[in-house]
Scaffold this motif. Sequence first.
Motif, short mmCIF file in Angstrom:
data_model
loop_
_atom_site.label_atom_id
_atom_site.label_comp_id
_atom_site.label_asym_id
_atom_site.label_seq_id
_atom_site.Cartn_x
_atom_site.Cartn_y
_atom_site.Cartn_z
N UNK A 1 0.84 -1.20 0.00
CA UNK A 1 0.00 0.00 0.00
C UNK A 1 0.88 1.25 0.00
N UNK A 2 0.47 2.24 -0.75
CA UNK A 2 1.24 3.46 -0.86
C UNK A 2 0.84 4.46 0.20
N UNK A 3 1.67 5.50 0.34
CA UNK A 3 1.34 6.57 1.28
C UNK A 3 0.12 7.34 0.78
N UNK A 4 -0.57 7.96 1.71
CA UNK A 4 -1.75 8.74 1.35
C UNK A 4 -1.84 9.96 2.27
N UNK A 5 -2.57 10.95 1.85
CA UNK A 5 -2.78 12.15 2.65
C UNK A 5 -4.05 11.99 3.48
N UNK A 6 -3.96 12.29 4.76
CA UNK A 6 -5.11 12.17 5.66
C UNK A 6 -5.36 13.51 6.35
N UNK A 7 -6.59 13.71 6.74
CA UNK A 7 -6.98 14.95 7.41
C UNK A 7 -6.99 14.75 8.93
N UNK A 8 -6.44 15.72 9.61
CA UNK A 8 -6.38 15.68 11.07
C UNK A 8 -6.88 17.01 11.63
N UNK A 9 -7.51 16.91 12.80
CA UNK A 9 -7.88 18.10 13.56
C UNK A 9 -7.24 17.96 14.94
N UNK A 10 -6.38 18.89 15.28
CA UNK A 10 -5.62 18.81 16.53
C UNK A 10 -5.94 20.03 17.38
N UNK A 11 -6.20 19.79 18.67
CA UNK A 11 -6.53 20.91 19.56
C UNK A 11 -5.27 21.69 19.88
N UNK A 12 -5.33 23.01 19.67
CA UNK A 12 -4.22 23.90 20.01
C UNK A 12 -4.73 24.95 20.99
N UNK A 13 -3.99 25.17 22.04
CA UNK A 13 -4.39 26.18 23.01
C UNK A 13 -3.73 25.95 24.35
N UNK A 14 -4.25 26.63 25.37
CA UNK A 14 -3.71 26.50 26.72
C UNK A 14 -4.85 26.63 27.72
N UNK A 15 -4.51 26.89 28.98
CA UNK A 15 -5.53 26.96 30.03
C UNK A 15 -6.53 28.08 29.80
N UNK A 16 -6.16 29.07 29.00
CA UNK A 16 -7.06 30.20 28.73
C UNK A 16 -8.08 29.88 27.63
N UNK A 17 -7.80 28.83 26.86
CA UNK A 17 -8.72 28.47 25.78
C UNK A 17 -7.98 28.06 24.53
N UNK A 18 -8.71 27.60 23.53
CA UNK A 18 -8.08 27.17 22.29
C UNK A 18 -9.12 26.67 21.32
N UNK A 19 -8.65 26.02 20.24
CA UNK A 19 -9.57 25.53 19.23
C UNK A 19 -8.90 24.41 18.43
N UNK A 20 -9.69 23.72 17.64
CA UNK A 20 -9.18 22.67 16.77
C UNK A 20 -8.60 23.30 15.51
N UNK A 21 -7.40 22.84 15.11
CA UNK A 21 -6.75 23.31 13.89
C UNK A 21 -6.66 22.15 12.90
N UNK A 22 -6.84 22.46 11.63
CA UNK A 22 -6.83 21.45 10.58
C UNK A 22 -5.44 21.25 10.00
N UNK A 23 -5.09 19.98 9.76
CA UNK A 23 -3.82 19.63 9.14
C UNK A 23 -4.06 18.52 8.12
#
Length: 260
Positions: A1-23
């Motif tokens: 199987x070959x490599x493929x591109x996948x979508x990720x959402x990773x939470x970025x932030x700290x104790x004050x708050x944050x949001x999900x970022x797309x990669x």
Amino acid sequence: MTAYDARFRVWRGDAEGGSLRDFTVEVHDGEVVLDIVHRIQATQASDLAVRWNCKAGKCGSCSAEVNGRPRLMCMTRMSVFARDETVTITPLRAFPVVRDLVTDVSFNYAKAREVPAFVPPEGVAAGAYRMQQVDVERSQEFRKCIECFLCQDTCHVVRDHEENKAAFAGPRFLMRVAELDMHPLDAAAEAGLDRKRAAQEEHGLGYCNITKCCTEVCPEGIRITDNALIPLKERAVDRKYDPLVWLGSRIRRRSDSDPR
């Protein structure tokens, strides 16, 4: 199987708050979620904070929530997700966020200190303990715990009710109490320590309603609910409500206080 591109959402932030970022990240055969997080660090977000150590499923450091389920990132293979599925990675919800995927799990270390340690039997030198394997098999299972705290995170008593944390040790440390209570050489009772009473009155055993969610997420396959928490509940109930046990304890206390 070959490599493929996948979508990720990773939470970025700290104790004050944050949001999900797309990669969008390239995925290769045999990779795990932690590999992807490292690739994001290397190529797109060098300041992404993540805790990890062994990458072998034995240190418990890389705990996170992947698509809402508490998991070890190093043991979660990308092959379990469809190629077109967006994989969401967030910090453990039950504990305060430090930054990004790193949480403050000091709650667990505070609870660990509240559980009295093993009490060695009187008159037996260290290193001279002898036990039959059949006597230690039950408690030996619990020694496999790697303290990833996934069970603590998924337990709704901790996860959904911040006010319970002061009175509830959580499944990991109730399991520790059960382990010591089952230990054939633990001399806590002789030292005046009643582990069953402590489990009920000091560590919040009654809060547990045995939903088995802790068992379901344990990466070591420990049957926390069936083999530790339920038996501990049964012994605690016997101690408190069984009339014969109650009568026996009264007789023993009266005998101990008799000056003759």
